[in-house]
Design an enzyme around this catalytic site. Structure first.
Site, PDB file in Angstrom:
ATOM      1  N   ASP A 270      56.354   2.905 -16.645  1.00 25.43           N
ATOM      2  CA  ASP A 270      57.027   3.977 -16.921  1.00 25.43           C
ATOM      3  C   ASP A 270      58.623   3.479 -17.248  1.00 25.43           C
ATOM      4  O   ASP A 270      59.307   3.099 -16.375  1.00 25.43           O
ATOM      5  CB  ASP A 270      57.152   4.983 -15.934  1.00 25.43           C
ATOM      6  CG  ASP A 270      58.128   6.072 -16.017  1.00 25.43           C
ATOM      7  OD1 ASP A 270      58.522   6.400 -17.132  1.00 25.43           O
ATOM      8  OD2 ASP A 270      58.315   6.700 -15.173  1.00 25.43           O
TER       9      ASP A 270
ATOM     10  N   ASP B  47      61.360   6.850 -23.407  1.00 32.54           N
ATOM     11  CA  ASP B  47      60.659   6.882 -21.904  1.00 32.54           C
ATOM     12  C   ASP B  47      59.162   7.186 -22.220  1.00 32.54           C
ATOM     13  O   ASP B  47      58.509   7.943 -22.713  1.00 32.54           O
ATOM     14  CB  ASP B  47      60.988   8.527 -21.511  1.00 32.54           C
ATOM     15  CG  ASP B  47      60.477   8.563 -20.240  1.00 32.54           C
ATOM     16  OD1 ASP B  47      59.705   7.893 -19.570  1.00 32.54           O
ATOM     17  OD2 ASP B  47      60.800   9.778 -19.659  1.00 32.54           O
TER      18      ASP B  47
END
Ligand SMILES: *[C@@H]1O[C@H](CO)[C@@H](O)[C@H](O)[C@H]1NC(C)=O
Length: 421
Positions: free
Chosen positions: A125, A307
């Site tokens: 992530d 992201d």
């Protein structure tokens, strides 16, 4: 172009660090694919997309709370977003009907922790900065189906003070004590890496294929204390187990990968265009962006957070409205949840530009499915969302990243994009 200074400074650091003989090679970590939000017969799966948006918002509320704690800069405080009860009920029903319902929301790969090594499936992530895995002391239902970390079984484990606490979409949370241990991803090892072995894990995770998460964002948004260490990639870089301070994502239907310690030249062509990030934020937040529709500039001075832990693209409401205003036939599809639709036959060409090439979202990636069965209108992958970031900030998840090769460069303090091979 304000990126120049940062890039030059970074280049100096890179050459100063290069050690010709013993430089380790970069390493490929194969990733499994994330599911789309297009459901049966090509119809948009709104309930799952709503749940994903709420999870994204809460993740970033948590990041900003960490930012405030770490930097002393106050941020806008908001209550966690809650999944509407009717959506939750429908999703729970689907989960109990089909346990195999493909719920993956992450790009997952394998990490190993401890001595001897134990393998875990992790989400990589770039939108958060902490690493966590389930603990052998976790009694939550979700932990029953996970690989667990037993500190007593690892000779390199060391218990540290403190706890990690993260709030999730349904109002529940994860939390657990802090450890350091050896963490290896591909061929890259970080010794004494700080992470949390979580002892409570919310039920959402029962249906996800991951055991834990590796945060690849930067220290200002870390929840784990900086006195105990840095996020995984920075630890590896400081310990010289990666040749350069770069990692990169290639996200596609097949052959997706994370590359640690450089870039995989087989996956892109041409030069990598680097754009400086806003280093105060802790996000991979590229500055000086433009949003374009059909090659014409709609918005300038954008900051875009890249992201990998977010699926869709989000801009603030006014910015999103301005973009769709340039898309003929587009309309608000669901005002409450931020969706717009557009005529499926004439998809917009949405691009982001940072002073060089236009990085365009393909028509296929932009399309989340038809609004209803056999509708001629499709739901767009850019959503309107009131986010606790600045007014000119967009969040670009993997519907954007799939169109480019994305490089995260610690030394340059920059995000790089290149054309897919
Ligand atoms: C960086 O981001 C912060 C928070 O959004 C903003 O206040 C600041 O102006 C940005 N800095 C630059 C140089 O754009």
């Amino acid at each position: 172009m304000r990126k120049t200074a940062a890039i030059l400074a970074g280049t100096v650091i890179v050459s100063a660090m290069a050690s010709p003989a013993l430089a380790p090679a970069g390493t490929v970590i194969p990733l499994s694919r994330r599911t789309s939000f297009t459901g049966a017969e090509g119809v948009f799966d709104k309930d799952r997309a709503i749940a994903a948006t709420i999870a994204t918002l809460n993740k970033h509320y948590h990041n900003l709370a960490n930012f405030e704690k770490n930097t002393g800069t106050s941020v806008e405080v908001r209550a966690p977003a809650i999944l509407p009860a009717d959506v939750e009920e429908r999703l729970n029903k689907r989960q109990s009907e089909a346990l195999k319902d493909d719920q993956d929301r992450e790009w997952t790969g394998t990490i190993s922790v401890g001595t001897p090594k134990k393998n875990f499936v992790a989400d990589f992530d770039t939108g958060s900065a902490d690493t966590w895995i389930p603990s052998s002391s976790c009694n939550s239902i979700a932990c029953s189906v996970k690989t667990k970390y037993n500190p007593a079984s690892s000779s390199t484990s060391s218990k540290k003070p403190g706890t990690l606490f993260i709030q999730y979409a349904d109002g529940s949370s994860i939390s657990g004590p802090v450890y350091t241990d050896t963490v290896t991803i591909g061929g890259v090892t970080a010794t004494n890496q700080v992470f949390s072995a979580v002892t409570t894990l919310s039920q959402d995770f029962l249906f996800e294929s991951i055991d834990g998460l590796v945060g690849l964002a930067l220290p200002p948004i870390a929840g784990l204390p900086s006195s105990l260490g840095t996020p995984f990639f920075l630890t590896a870089q400081a310990q010289h187990t990666v040749p350069v301070g770069q990692f990169a994502f290639y996200l596609a239907a097949t052959g997706s990968e994370l590359y640690l310690g450089g870039t995989d030249t087989k996956k892109y062509t041409g030069a990598i265009e680097f754009t400086g990030i806003n280093t105060t934020t802790g996000f991979w937040q590229a500055m000086g962006g433009q949003a374009k529709v059909g090659g014409s500039v709609v918005l300038s001075g954008l900051q875009t957070i890249v992201d990998s832990g977010t699926t869709l693209m989000y801009c603030q409401p006014a910015a999103t409205k301005a973009i769709y205003a340039k898309v003929p036939g587009s309309k608000v599809f669901d005002a409450k949840n931020g969706y717009y639709s557009y005529p499926c036959a004439t998809p917009p060409q949405l691009s982001f530009n940072y002073g060089g090439k236009d990085w365009t979202v393909s028509a296929a990636n932009f399309n989340l499915g038809t609004t209803t069965l056999r509708s001629k209108d499709c739901v767009g992958a850019l959503l309107s969302l009131d986010m606790p970031f600045g007014p000119n900030t967009c969040l670009l998840g993997d519907v954007f990243m799939r169109n480019v090769y994305t490089v995260f460069d610690v030394d340059r303090e920059a995000v790089g994009f290149a054309s897919l091979a």
